[in-house]
Every structure is written in C-alpha cells, then in structure tokens.
Design an enzyme around this catalytic site. Structure first.
Site, mmCIF file in Angstrom:
data_model
loop_
_atom_site.group_PDB
_atom_site.id
_atom_site.type_symbol
_atom_site.label_atom_id
_atom_site.label_comp_id
_atom_site.label_asym_id
_atom_site.label_seq_id
_atom_site.Cartn_x
_atom_site.Cartn_y
_atom_site.Cartn_z
ATOM 1 N N ASP A 13 -31.478 -19.856 -21.581
ATOM 2 C CA ASP A 13 -31.005 -19.428 -20.927
ATOM 3 C C ASP A 13 -29.747 -19.540 -20.585
ATOM 4 O OD1 ASP A 13 -32.917 -17.789 -20.734
ATOM 5 O OD2 ASP A 13 -33.982 -19.054 -18.896
ATOM 6 N N LYS A 16 -26.515 -17.770 -24.125
ATOM 7 C CA LYS A 16 -26.031 -17.696 -25.327
ATOM 8 C C LYS A 16 -25.811 -16.869 -25.780
ATOM 9 C CE LYS A 16 -29.666 -19.286 -26.598
ATOM 10 N NZ LYS A 16 -30.853 -19.824 -25.385
ATOM 11 N N ASN A 38 -40.337 -13.886 -26.782
ATOM 12 C CA ASN A 38 -39.664 -14.504 -25.467
ATOM 13 C C ASN A 38 -38.539 -14.690 -25.308
ATOM 14 O OD1 ASN A 38 -39.555 -15.639 -28.147
ATOM 15 N ND2 ASN A 38 -41.158 -17.930 -27.208
ATOM 16 N N ALA A 39 -37.404 -15.072 -26.059
ATOM 17 C CA ALA A 39 -36.630 -14.384 -25.572
ATOM 18 C C ALA A 39 -35.754 -13.195 -25.198
ATOM 19 C CB ALA A 39 -35.826 -15.337 -26.997
ATOM 20 N N GLY A 40 -34.485 -13.152 -24.368
ATOM 21 C CA GLY A 40 -34.012 -12.674 -24.000
ATOM 22 C C GLY A 40 -32.252 -12.869 -23.729
ATOM 23 N N HIS A 41 -31.429 -12.047 -24.922
ATOM 24 C CA HIS A 41 -29.819 -12.349 -25.073
ATOM 25 C C HIS A 41 -29.852 -11.262 -24.425
ATOM 26 C CE1 HIS A 41 -30.606 -15.150 -28.469
ATOM 27 N NE2 HIS A 41 -31.318 -16.225 -27.375
ATOM 28 N N GLN A 225 -34.407 -19.774 -27.226
ATOM 29 C CA GLN A 225 -34.443 -20.324 -26.270
ATOM 30 C C GLN A 225 -33.387 -22.244 -26.334
ATOM 31 O OE1 GLN A 225 -37.303 -19.419 -28.846
ATOM 32 N NE2 GLN A 225 -37.745 -17.662 -26.570
HETATM 33 P P1 IMP Z 1 -43.357 -19.187 -24.291
HETATM 34 O O1 IMP Z 1 -42.285 -19.106 -25.330
HETATM 35 O O2 IMP Z 1 -43.236 -17.737 -24.079
HETATM 36 O O3 IMP Z 1 -45.121 -19.342 -25.572
HETATM 37 O O4 IMP Z 1 -43.473 -19.999 -22.850
HETATM 38 C C1 IMP Z 1 -43.039 -21.567 -23.454
HETATM 39 C C2 IMP Z 1 -42.227 -22.111 -22.679
HETATM 40 O O5 IMP Z 1 -41.361 -21.356 -22.773
HETATM 41 C C3 IMP Z 1 -42.476 -21.692 -21.394
HETATM 42 O O6 IMP Z 1 -41.954 -22.670 -20.415
HETATM 43 C C4 IMP Z 1 -41.205 -20.187 -20.747
HETATM 44 O O7 IMP Z 1 -41.373 -20.178 -19.658
HETATM 45 C C5 IMP Z 1 -40.411 -21.309 -21.949
HETATM 46 N N1 IMP Z 1 -39.792 -20.091 -22.447
HETATM 47 C C6 IMP Z 1 -39.870 -18.607 -23.693
HETATM 48 N N2 IMP Z 1 -38.549 -18.289 -23.910
HETATM 49 C C7 IMP Z 1 -37.668 -18.579 -23.030
HETATM 50 C C8 IMP Z 1 -36.395 -18.740 -23.158
HETATM 51 O O8 IMP Z 1 -35.557 -17.251 -23.593
HETATM 52 N N3 IMP Z 1 -35.787 -19.298 -21.626
HETATM 53 C C9 IMP Z 1 -36.003 -19.787 -21.411
HETATM 54 N N4 IMP Z 1 -37.095 -19.817 -21.834
HETATM 55 C C10 IMP Z 1 -38.482 -19.558 -22.724
#
Ligand code: IMP
Length: 428
Positions: A13, A16, A38-41, A225
């Site tokens: 976060d 990027k 899991n990412a949100g750009h 990430q």
């Molecule tokens: P996962 O990637 O969903 O397995 O999460 C593992 C850890 O990475 C957790 O603490 C999530 O909150 C963190 N995380 C995963 N993707 C992001 C992201 O894009 N930004 C910030 N934290 C992330």
C-alpha cells in the site's frame, strides 16, 4: 530505461499504483510477476479512480503490452470482472494489450475457503490474510497439486486434475474443518467457462517479455505488496506467499535478474500495515489516527482500516539494500502537512541494546522499540507544487534528512493522488 523494477519497500500500500502508472508512460511492456487479487493498485486519472487487482497499471495508457506473468496467482472471476470493468469505462482490452501466462496458477473456490478456515484455526496466531486464497494457492503450486491457466483451456486436463485435487480438498473441508464440500461438476463448469473467456489472452508471456527486451523495448516490472511482506525476507510468518521484491522477477516473469537495469522502491512518508504482525513504529494514539484519516488509510481490497505509524528508517534501509535499489520515491508527503513535528525511527532498541540495522536474529521484529528522531513539519499546502525548490524549506530539509537516514537517493515525491501531482527531486 530498458528494464526497470518498481516495488513496494514497506508493508504494501505504498502508492505503487499511481507511480507505476506514471513510470509506465516510458515503458513498452508492463509486467506483474507475483501476488494476485490480494493487491489493489489505485490509480486516479482525471478525478476517476481505478483499482487494479491483477492487470498492470500500464493498461491505462495506450500502446502498452500488459503482462500477467507466471508468478501471479490468478483469480479468474476477479480478473474477468476487472477486464469488464475497464471495458465499461472505455479501455480497450484485447490480446495486443493484455497477455496472461499459461503457467500462472489459478485460485479456486477451495483456496479461498481454506484460506479463511485456516485463519480461524490459527486463532491468536492468525496472519490477517486478505482471504483471497493466496497462501493455499501458492502452497499447492509448491506441492505440485495446483492447476494452471493452461489447464483451464484444456477440458480433458482440467477434468483430470480437478477431480484429483477436489477429492483431497473436499476431504479437508469436510473432515478437518467440518465445512461443506464443493461440487466437482460445478467447479469444473466454472473453470472451463473461465478458460474459454481467458483463452484469447493466454500465451507464453515469459517469451514475450524476453523477446521485447531483446528487441530493445522498455520493460517495467510491477510488484505487488511490499518487501517487508516478502515470503523469505519479510516478517515471517506475517507475510504474503510470494517474493515481493525485484528477486521475484526471475521466477515470476521468466526474465533474468541480471538484465534488470534499475530498481526503484516506493515508500510512503509514514508507514502502514494491514493484517497482523510486527510493526515497530506503529502509533496507537492520536497521531496514528490522524495519519489514517488524512491519508484515507483503508484497504483498497478489503476496506480494512490500516494500522498507521511513523516512517521506519531501519526497515527502509533493509528493504532497499536487500533489493539493490538505485533510488526510491516517497509518496503521500502531503498527508504529513500540519503535524507539529515529524518522527522517523532511526534505530531500534531491545533489552537496552541499540540496533541501527535490522538485526538478522530479530528479522521478525518482535519486541523491538523504535528510537525516534524528529524534524519540524510544514503547514503550507504542498499539493499544487511541482518543483522541488518551491517546496517549503522544512519539506525540502525533511526529504534530504530521509535520504541521509536511508542512504539511498530519493528520485521523486508524490503530493496527491492525481498523475501530475509529483515533484522530481534533484540529485545532490
Ligand atoms: P495474503 O497475501 O492475503 O495471504 O495476506 C498475507 C498478509 O499480507 C496479510 O497481512 C495481508 O494483510 C497482507 N497483504 C496482502 N496483500 C496486501 C496488499 O496488497 N497490501 C498490503 N498488505 C497486503
């Protein structure tokens, strides 16, 4: 800039999306090589907000090839939603602009269910994942039981592999977690439908990327990430399941690391973290709250309030050194406007001992306290400034001080969400 790696240098976060969008103006090919939905750009273009989960930020510029590399964990329904959402807003998405690796692993319903169920089992030790099935998908990849995008476009392979995989996953769901099982036919039908829709975009993206480089095209590698969430080098086990720095490019894009010519880290002027895990400079008081509100620090993917705190110079030195960064970009500098003073963690302390570098034996950072130094803040609105020399004296000296603390030159500042709200920083 024939090949450049742009990565997050904190806990994700870092802003990027905007910076990659900006830097991709100078690229021909933009490549995502790890992570998934899991990412949100977030990118703001003329007041319009776009949140991209799989698709590289280069998609918002004409004439770029955008690649989802083999290291990405693809969640097909989310990716198709993303494609549709962009099309509805007038972005052309066709195979000349978007390519998806045939070797990328696919996130299935069972991955998402098991991600959430495993977290429940961990109780206090939970990671605070995004619940998008990332860990279980990469675990299956390593266990060699995953299905890849190429399996979705071949009905016979898909049936064979999914039948075997689902037998085991259903046993896990039912017998270990006491949850409902999934129907093979339903899952298969969905997977094949996704395969049909994604098929036009699927190819050997690693070959595309290497060919482009060989032909003198400019390639930008976009990470998701941040380095402190790296599977090997982050605050394990509170990390994501992929290699989030430039070192992930070789495996996740099929491109040799020795051909990466520049590496640029992105960091906020303060720190945030979502999920569990150590965060030495976290501020639980009014200042952390003020950063959260001023910076709108709520997750782009989950909407969760982010944990907030001061800039961590120790973690930053570690992240940039590990990644061999040539420079870094500081985002959200405007968020700090109006504070009484700005704090930066210049060292850590534990059991009366002071550490200026991240000590190997404390790689998980548990139990360390930050040693802060302070700098005067500015009260002027800096969001309209585009030239470094026009910034208030205290902003300029703050930036120079950060460079001293981190020992890597700062190349640019971001002072707002719009594309043009950036300030190049002259080299010293
Ligand atoms: P996962 O990637 O969903 O397995 O999460 C593992 C850890 O990475 C957790 O603490 C999530 O909150 C963190 N995380 C995963 N993707 C992001 C992201 O894009 N930004 C910030 N934290 C992330």
């Amino acid at each position: 800039m024939p090949s450049v790696s742009v990565f997050g240098a904190q806990w994700g976060d870092e802003g990027k999306g905007k910076m990659i969008d900006l830097l991709s103006r100078d690229a021909d090919v933009v490549v995502r090589y790890q992570g998934g939905a899991n990412a949100g750009h977030t990118v703001v273009v003329q007041g319009e907000k776009y949140v991209l989960h799989h698709i590289p930020s280069g998609i918002l510029h004409d004439g770029k090839v955008n690649v989802i590399g083999n290291g990405v964990a693809v969640e097909p329904n989310k990716l198709l939603e993303e494609i549709e959402g962009l099309r509805e807003r007038g972005t052309t998405i066709d195979p000349s602009r978007l390519q998806i690796s045939a070797r990328a692993h696919v996130i299935f319903e069972h991955h998402k269910l098991l991600d959430v169920l495993a977290e429940t089992w961990k109780g206090e030790g939970r990671i605070g994942t995004t619940g998008r099935g990332i860990g279980p998908c990469y675990a299956d990849k390593a266990a060699r039981t995953g299905l890849r995008v190429c399996d979705l476009v071949n009905e016979e392979d898909c049936r064979k592999r999914l039948t075997a995989v689902l037998a085991e996953k259903n046993a896990l769901l039912e017998k270990v977690h006491g949850a409902e099982t999934l129907s093979l036919e339903d899952e298969l039908e969905k997977a094949l439908a996704f395969g049909r829709q994604l098929a036009p975009f699927v190819c050997d993206t690693a070959a595309t990327v290497r060919r482009a480089y060989r032909d003198g095209k400019r390639v930008l590698f976009e990470a998701a990430q941040g380095v402190m969430l790296d599977l090997d080098h982050g605050t394990y086990p509170f990390v994501t399941s992929s290699s989030t720095g430039p070192d992930g490019i070789a495996a996740g894009a099929g491109f040799p690391v020795r051909h990466i010519e520049r590496a640029i880290g992105i960091a906020k002027a303060y720190c945030t973290r979502v999920g569990e895990g150590p965060f030495p400079s976290e501020d639980h008081g009014a200042e952390g709250e003020r950063i959260r509100e001023a910076g709108h620090e709520y997750g782009a993917t989950t909407g969760r309030p982010r944990r907030c705190g001061w800039f961590d110079g120790v973690a930053m030195r570690y992240a940039l050194e590990l990644s061999g960064a040539d420079g870094w970009i500081v985002t959200n500098v405007d968020v700090l406007t109006g504070f009484d003073e700005l704090k930066v963690a210049v060292a850590y302390e534990m059991d009366g001992k002071r550490f200026s570098d991240l000590p190997a034996e404390l790689a998980d950072l548990d139990g360390v306290s930050p040693v802060y130094e302070s700098h005067p803040c500015w009260s002027e609105d800096i969001t309209g400034i585009r030239v470094f020399e026009e910034l208030p004296e205290s902003t300029r000296s703050y930036v120079r001080w950060l460079e001293e603390v981190v020992r890597v030159p700062i190349e640019m500042l971001s002072v707002g969400p719009e594309r043009d709200q950036v300030i190049p920083v002259p080299a010293l």
